[in-house]
Enzyme design. Structure first.
Site, PDB file in Angstrom:
ATOM      1  N   SER A   1     -89.298 -25.975 -39.280  1.00 51.40           N
ATOM      2  CA  SER A   1     -89.404 -24.595 -39.770  1.00 51.40           C
ATOM      3  C   SER A   1     -88.421 -23.628 -39.128  1.00 51.40           C
ATOM      4  O   SER A   1     -88.339 -22.467 -39.545  1.00 51.40           O
ATOM      5  CB  SER A   1     -90.835 -24.075 -39.578  1.00 51.40           C
ATOM      6  OG  SER A   1     -91.688 -24.656 -40.521  1.00 51.40           O
TER       7      SER A   1
ATOM      8  N   ASP B   1     -90.132 -21.618 -34.099  1.00 51.23           N
ATOM      9  CA  ASP B   1     -90.108 -23.039 -33.809  1.00 51.23           C
ATOM     10  C   ASP B   1     -90.285 -23.787 -35.109  1.00 51.23           C
ATOM     11  O   ASP B   1     -90.485 -23.195 -36.176  1.00 51.23           O
ATOM     12  CB  ASP B   1     -91.155 -23.432 -32.767  1.00 51.23           C
ATOM     13  CG  ASP B   1     -92.577 -23.351 -33.295  1.00 51.23           C
ATOM     14  OD1 ASP B   1     -92.801 -22.688 -34.328  1.00 51.23           O
ATOM     15  OD2 ASP B   1     -93.467 -23.934 -32.659  1.00 51.23           O
TER      16      ASP B   1
END
Length: 524
Positions: free
Chosen positions: A103, A342
């Protein structure tokens, strides 16, 4: 993971480094052979990064991560890089080793969308259907009101669970991304557009399809032409061809506490929300552009205003606030503003923590991941940032539930297996006599109760992934030991229900036969 941030600096203070540079430059004047740039680089290399390295190494050991890459940025420069361990093919990890970013792809996609906004092709508050007329959820009215900004800020109403509907397809056919976004037509919205924050990778798939539509280029091609190549991200991965060229090594999934290689194919349909990748060196280039107001080495990818807007918290989120592709919070221990993201895929974890007010950033890329231990993997980057800022680093204890769950699932499989083979005991003389001694009512009640209990067990096990926030296919992909344990347990529970029903019917028939025999014997 909450937006957290700040701490103690464990590198030389700026004034001390400046003094060292003066001394080195004085040596240059006296001796002549060493250029000033080389002297500056030598001063950076002389800094003691052992504490940061040791902390990261300790977090890798705690999560059984075979390999990782670390990079630190300060004052517009990369001041420290190093690799730890090995990749999935046994090669030493270096700052040039490619990883997938999960992501952390979303800020890259956000930048691509904002480029279209600044080019006048897209408006943030325009409906998505103005650019993708075919876009819709199961609720057509809600679909009409979803804007580009809603997708960027995860406030579109598209549920987190929609990622399970369209994600992890490993589809590299032409049009794969648009096909995935089209499949959202069967998804029920979780809330009205703009109503609440709900993290949605599926929404970023739609944004990728939107960029493809307005630019007329495949999303990965566009990223290379307008972001990755201009920023000098030499090992960046945004297409299946990149993935093959860079020989991205397998990541690692946890199987009963052991890191096991997982060699998954590339997924073109998932590039906007999870399949951008590259080396730590590549990610430093992206971070430097973000910290530098959208420009790096004379190449501007977005205006300074656009960068600032993307890094500003627009909505309340589950981790502080969320901007236009970035999470925004404060570093625990210092209160310093932190802009971060993250990301994870089965076998990979990546995190970039930026501290814009002090012009610093930390990058940690890891070739392992465990879905139920996400905070432990994030500790490596968060804790390193805290060390650099002078705070005590965060170290999340191992999650006992996550550690025990695979073993508990295996134990359940063993119990169900023993229950399924137990009818073999009926062949013992004593067992046959006990069966004959039971009344028909007792046989019927026992059969119904045992079959119902087995079916209830299967149903509960089927729902367990949903309780953990996913689906059974997602469990098989992200938590293979748990996933396959659940499949085996569900299959055994269903088998047990069928078996108990069949045995009950057989016992009733035997009982009827025994009664007839006794009546005939009595009549004789």
């Amino acid at each position: 993971m909450a937006g957290e941030v700040r701490g103690r600096r464990h590198h030389w203070p700026t004034f001390l480094r400046q003094l060292i540079l003066v001394v080195l430059l004085a040596g240059v004047v006296a001796t002549g052979p060493t250029p000033p740039v080389a002297a500056a680089e030598a001063a950076v290399e002389a800094a003691d990064w052992s504490e940061v390295d040791a902390f990261v190494r300790g977090r890798l050991d705690a999560t059984d991560t075979p390999g990782a890459a670390l990079a630190v940025i300060e004052d517009g420069r990369v001041v420290h890089q190093r690799g730890f361990g090995e990749d999935g093919r046994g090669r030493p990890v270096t700052p040039d080793t490619p990883f997938l970013w999960g992501s952390l792809s979303k800020p890259v996609t956000g930048l691509a969308v904002l480029q279209q906004v600044e080019a006048g092709r897209v408006k943030l508050d325009a409906p998505v259907r103005a650019y993708l007329p075919w876009f819709r959820l199961s609720d057509r009215e809600a679909s009409d009101r979803i804007t580009v900004r809603h997708l960027l800020t995860h406030t579109s109403g598209i549920p987190t669970s929609a990622s399970g509907e369209i994600g992890d397809r490993y589809d590299n056919a032409p049009g794969a991304l648009a096909d995935a976004a089209r499949d959202l037509a069967r998804v029920e919205p979780a809330d009205r557009p703009g109503g609440s924050y709900e993290y949605s990778s599926a929404g970023y798939a739609v944004l990728g399809a939107l960029v493809e539509e307005v630019t007329g280029r495949p999303f990965g091609t566009y990223l290379h032409q307008k972001i990755l190549d201009p920023l000098g991200m030499r090992h960046a991965v945004a297409t299946e061809g990149d993935f093959t060229r860079e020989r991205v090594a397998p990541g690692h999934r946890s199987v009963f506490g052991t890191a096991v290689p997982f060699d998954a194919p590339y997924d073109t349909s998932g590039v906007p929300y999870g399949h951008v990748g590259g080396s730590a060196e590549d990610l430093t280039r992206f971070a430097l552009a973000e910290l530098g107001g959208g420009v790096l080495d004379g190449h501007r990818v977005l205006s300074a205003k656009g960068i600032a807007d993307s890094q500003r918290g627009h909505v309340e989120s589950s981790a502080g606030r969320y901007g236009l592709g970035w999470s925004v919070g404060t570093l625990k221990g210092t209160g310093e503003r932190m802009v971060w993201h993250d990301g994870a895929l089965p076998g990979h974890h990546a995190m970039l923590v930026m501290l814009p007010d002090s012009d610093r950033a930390v990058i940690v890329l890891q070739n392992a991941y465990h879905q139920l231990r996400a905070k432990e993997f994030a500790d490596a980057a968060i804790g390193a940032a805290q060390l650099l800022s002078g705070a005590a680093p965060r170290t999340t204890p191992a999650d006992g539930f996550a550690v025990a769950l695979p073993w508990a699932t295996a134990a359940l499989v063993a119990v169900l297996l023993l229950s399924a083979v137990a009818p073999a005991l009926r062949q013992l003389p004593g067992r046959r006599a006990a069966v004959r001694a039971r009344s028909r009512r007792r046989i019927a009640l026992t059969t119904v109760a045992s079959a119902a209990a087995a079916l209830a067990t299967a149903a509960l096990l089927w729902q367990l992934p949903a309780f953990l926030g996913g689906t059974l296919p997602m469990a098989l992909l992200w938590l293979p030991d748990v996933g396959w344990g659940l499949v085996a347990a569900i299959a055994l529970a269903l088998l047990l229900a069928l078996e108990r029903t069949a045995l009950g019917v057989l016992d009733l028939r035997r009982d009827s036969g025994s009664r007839r025999e006794r009546r005939m014997a009595g009549a004789a």
